[in-house]
Design an enzyme around this catalytic site. Sequence first.
Site, PDB file in Angstrom:
ATOM      1  N   GLY A  85       0.812  -1.210   0.000  1.00 16.97           N
ATOM      2  CA  GLY A  85       0.000   0.000   0.000  1.00 16.97           C
ATOM      3  C   GLY A  85       0.845   1.260   0.000  1.00 16.97           C
ATOM      4  N   GLU A 126      10.364  -4.725   0.365  1.00 13.43           N
ATOM      5  CA  GLU A 126       9.820  -5.416   1.531  1.00 13.43           C
ATOM      6  C   GLU A 126       9.931  -6.926   1.371  1.00 13.43           C
ATOM      7  OE1 GLU A 126       6.466  -2.189   3.025  1.00 13.43           O
ATOM      8  OE2 GLU A 126       5.929  -3.695   1.538  1.00 13.43           O
TER       9      GLU A 126
END
Length: 241
Positions: free
Chosen positions: A99, A106
């Site tokens: 998001g 990540e």
Amino acid sequence: MPDYEKQKRNAAVEAASYVKTGMVIGIGTGTTARYLIEELGRRVSEENLKIKGVCTSKKSEELARAAGIEISENPEQIIDLTIDGADQVNLHGTLIKGGGGALLREKIVAYNSKEMYVIVDSRKIDDENFGSFPLPVEVVPFLHRMTLENLRKICPSTDLRKNSDGTLFITDNGNYIADMKFGRIRETNELEKKIKSIPGVVDVGLFNNIADKIFEGNDDGCNIYVVSEKGRIEKEKGQFK
């Protein structure tokens, strides 16, 4: 009404308590990860905690440096523990992330960690509506319109992410983000493989078989769940319901 900011902070503080001196820590991106950075910075200052952080975005690196956390951009050793937020979590411990637009870094950091802890507020664990949050996909700019059309064959409601001024959102890696609005996702492993098979796709914000523990903050503290060998999330003491 629930205090979601307090819940995020409670989850982050509890997860940060597992961090020990000498560790290399993967530091996530997003609103919940900010509370993690604040707590780690406090421990560095007040408890003489000595760690090295591997950040998943330029923004997190900026915040971590300001908090007094030593940064390692390309560590030689494996990352001991990554702590990061998530946009949604299902009962199998699968995550939707990205998001904030940092899904590729990540995933790289989480994959190269001994363990991954996920910090969320009480809204994020939602098996029934898993996929109601748009699924982010990072795509290269080259022929991106064709890549977008191929993604739309899987999910017609797919669009490139834009900034508030109408310009295309660009990741720290110089790529674009396509948000796929499924409404509901069930077969996460197959979907991840299908999306990643499209040329032009860098990676997808489905994190299968990566999370080890889920820290779900609430107004009074934090619930902790582990991802079992059976592929379900369970309370550390008792089955999740």
